[in-house]
Design an enzyme around this catalytic site. Structure first.
Site, PDB file in Angstrom:
ATOM      1  N   TRP A  70       0.811  -1.215   0.000  1.00 41.49           N
ATOM      2  CA  TRP A  70       0.000   0.000   0.000  1.00 41.49           C
ATOM      3  C   TRP A  70       0.844   1.265   0.000  1.00 41.49           C
ATOM      4  O   TRP A  70       0.486   2.254  -0.663  1.00 41.49           O
ATOM      5  CB  TRP A  70      -1.000  -0.007   1.165  1.00 41.49           C
ATOM      6  CG  TRP A  70      -2.109  -0.961   0.858  1.00 41.49           C
ATOM      7  CD1 TRP A  70      -2.383  -2.149   1.470  1.00 41.49           C
ATOM      8  CD2 TRP A  70      -3.070  -0.852  -0.218  1.00 41.49           C
ATOM      9  NE1 TRP A  70      -3.448  -2.773   0.864  1.00 41.49           N
ATOM     10  CE2 TRP A  70      -3.890  -2.004  -0.176  1.00 41.49           C
ATOM     11  CE3 TRP A  70      -3.321   0.090  -1.217  1.00 41.49           C
ATOM     12  CZ2 TRP A  70      -4.939  -2.227  -1.085  1.00 41.49           C
ATOM     13  CZ3 TRP A  70      -4.357  -0.128  -2.123  1.00 41.49           C
ATOM     14  CH2 TRP A  70      -5.151  -1.271  -2.049  1.00 41.49           C
ATOM     15  N   ASP A 104      -0.963   7.008   6.733  1.00 45.35           N
ATOM     16  CA  ASP A 104      -2.115   6.192   6.341  1.00 45.35           C
ATOM     17  C   ASP A 104      -2.300   5.148   7.438  1.00 45.35           C
ATOM     18  O   ASP A 104      -1.509   4.213   7.554  1.00 45.35           O
ATOM     19  CB  ASP A 104      -1.819   5.534   4.981  1.00 45.35           C
ATOM     20  CG  ASP A 104      -2.905   4.536   4.569  1.00 45.35           C
ATOM     21  OD1 ASP A 104      -3.869   4.318   5.327  1.00 45.35           O
ATOM     22  OD2 ASP A 104      -2.767   3.967   3.466  1.00 45.35           O
ATOM     23  N   LYS A 145     -11.808  -1.362   7.960  1.00 50.78           N
ATOM     24  CA  LYS A 145     -11.038  -2.291   8.786  1.00 50.78           C
ATOM     25  C   LYS A 145     -11.559  -2.200  10.228  1.00 50.78           C
ATOM     26  O   LYS A 145     -12.213  -3.116  10.701  1.00 50.78           O
ATOM     27  CB  LYS A 145      -9.552  -1.938   8.780  1.00 50.78           C
ATOM     28  CG  LYS A 145      -8.699  -2.636   7.749  1.00 50.78           C
ATOM     29  CD  LYS A 145      -9.013  -2.343   6.354  1.00 50.78           C
ATOM     30  CE  LYS A 145      -7.925  -2.873   5.435  1.00 50.78           C
ATOM     31  NZ  LYS A 145      -8.170  -2.579   4.044  1.00 50.78           N
TER      32      LYS A 145
HETATM   33  C1  LIG Z   1      -3.144   0.522   4.430  1.00 50.67           C
HETATM   34  C2  LIG Z   1      -4.057   0.693   3.254  1.00 50.67           C
HETATM   35  N1  LIG Z   1      -4.032   1.850   2.567  1.00 50.67           N
HETATM   36  C3  LIG Z   1      -4.829   2.052   1.505  1.00 50.67           C
HETATM   37  C4  LIG Z   1      -5.706   1.079   1.065  1.00 50.67           C
HETATM   38  C5  LIG Z   1      -6.620   1.363  -0.100  1.00 50.67           C
HETATM   39  O1  LIG Z   1      -7.888   1.641   0.415  1.00 50.67           O
HETATM   40  P1  LIG Z   1      -9.185   1.970  -0.432  1.00 50.67           P
HETATM   41  O2  LIG Z   1      -9.615   0.704  -1.084  1.00 50.67           O
HETATM   42  O3  LIG Z   1     -10.159   2.473   0.600  1.00 50.67           O
HETATM   43  O4  LIG Z   1      -8.837   3.023  -1.413  1.00 50.67           O
HETATM   44  C6  LIG Z   1      -5.768  -0.146   1.739  1.00 50.67           C
HETATM   45  C7  LIG Z   1      -6.683  -1.193   1.299  1.00 50.67           C
HETATM   46  O5  LIG Z   1      -6.881  -2.205   1.889  1.00 50.67           O
HETATM   47  C8  LIG Z   1      -4.929  -0.334   2.866  1.00 50.67           C
HETATM   48  O6  LIG Z   1      -4.955  -1.481   3.560  1.00 50.67           O
END
Ligand SMILES: Cc1ncc(COP(=O)(O)O)c(C=O)c1O
Length: 370
Positions: free
Chosen positions: A111, A181, A205
């Site tokens: 990510w 994040d 989550k």
């Molecule tokens: C740590 C993290 N950041 C970003 C994301 C992307 O999230 P989204 O699908 O809400 O854009 C995820 C997706 O699981 C994630 O686990």
């Protein structure tokens, strides 16, 4: 013979990486609200986002969040859409519009790697640490990072959901904007939010269903944002509209409000939440460590995540057999992320100790059968 989950229902045994498990009490409240939201008498799915009831819901949700985090008024709270992925763009759009400046990123897994390309569209980027050479099995140690004093900001992902790597310390300098994040470990443990200038976390989550993303931003940062952002992408427009700029995801925000109430009323506070999360994670990692010939933990022990327990078995065939038997025993969501394979047991805040105990016993029995 594997004992099987017995008294737990399928929702309780959902070890999915996200959208994840929600507390049983919240699922019941949502069921009721779909028929008739308390205090409204209408299905939550048909409640106007312009109603006083919804404005109060947003305010109350913010108050609960502030209380849990001890978040002062120096930081604003926004309820946005577009997931964490939209934040990958909004962060550099707000904080990196000057081409002379460089933003620093920690590239520690799937990510955080994804968060970097949108920043390149806005300005210069320096990857301060890259875990790819090491296969994303570990995080940097403090002495390995030399963050610059003149960086536009430092961005990192506190918990790499795919690899199951979690920072147990706060990287970066306190005199440089720190952006994090926290999508997959927000509210899993206590921390000092004032050490962060911008935190974002999507709901699916630890907070509720997909559809809403929380942004906590130091108000002073908003003063420097460029003037030419489209309003829908501008944090200031959302702040001014108290997160009701356009039609927000009423149901998802209601669910977040119920999850926060559950955390406050049933768990107590973030210390207790953390204590419970630790016990769950330790139980699973202890099985992995006891059977090293069968289970191979992905993350370096110091960086193990309290939220995502990622491991491999010796061969793809053994992994397939593990998943087959786990499914038969009532567990779901254990397949690793498509980018990595293997097994991932996501044990977010709402996952109970009882469910984790059942998974641990299943793993022990699988190992004992050889
Ligand atoms: C740590 C993290 N950041 C970003 C994301 C992307 O999230 P989204 O699908 O809400 O854009 C995820 C997706 O699981 C994630 O686990």
């Amino acid at each position: 013979m594997i004992k099987g989950p017995g008294r737990l229902d399928a929702n309780a045994l959902n070890f999915s990486g996200g959208p994840g498990v929600l507390p049983a009490r919240v699922l019941e409240e949502l069921e009721e609200a779909i028929r008739s939201a308390p205090g409204v008498g209408l299905s939550i799915l048909g409640v106007s986002h312009r109603s006083d009831w919804f404005a109060e819901l947003v305010d109350q949700t913010e108050r609960d969040l502030r209380a849990l985090l001890r978040l002062p008024e120096s930081h604003a709270v926004l309820f946005l859409q577009g997931g964490a992925s939209l934040q990958f763009s909004l962060v550099p759009m707000h904080l990196l519009r000057s081409k002379e400046q460089t933003a620093e990123y920690l590239r520690t897994g799937y990510w955080s790697a994804k968060s970097i390309s949108p920043a390149h569209l806005e300005g210069q980027v320096r990857v301060l640490w890259d875990g790819e050479g090491g296969g994303f099995h570990r995080l940097p140690r403090p002495h390995e990072l030399k963050p610059a004093a003149d960086a536009a900001y430092l961005h990192y992902v506190s918990n790499e959901t795919v690899e199951g790597l979690q920072f147990h310390w706060i990287p970066g300098r306190d005199d440089v904007i720190r952006v994090c994040d926290m999508s997959s470990d927000f509210l899993a443990y206590p921390f000092d939010p004032t050490r962060f200038d911008l935190i974002y976390a999507h709901a699916q989550k630890n907070l509720g269903p997909a559809g809403v993303t929380l942004v906590l931003i130091r108000r002073a940062l908003l003063e420097r944002a460029p003037a030419d952002l489209p309003a829908i992408l501008d944090y200031r427009a959302h702040l001014q509209a108290r997160s009701i700029y356009n039609t927000p995801p009423v149901f998802a925000i209601y669910a977040v409000s119920r999850v926060l109430r559950w955390l406050i009323e049933e768990i107590g506070d973030l210390d207790r939440m953390c204590e419970r999360n630790r016990r769950k994670a330790e139980r699973l990692y202890s099985v992995i460590d006891r059977y090293p010939e069968l289970y191979r933990g992905w993350a370096a022990p110091e960086d193990r995540s309290l939220m995502n327990v990622v491991f491999r078995l010796a061969t793809p065939e053994r992994e397939a057999e593990f998943l087959r038997q786990a499914t038969q025993a009532g567990f779901s969501g254990l397949q690793g992320h498509r980018a990595l394979g293997g097994i991932r047991a996501s044990i977010y805040n709402a996952m109970t100790l009882v469910a984790v105990e059942q998974l641990a016993e299943f793993m022990e029995e699988f190992a004992a059968k050889g």
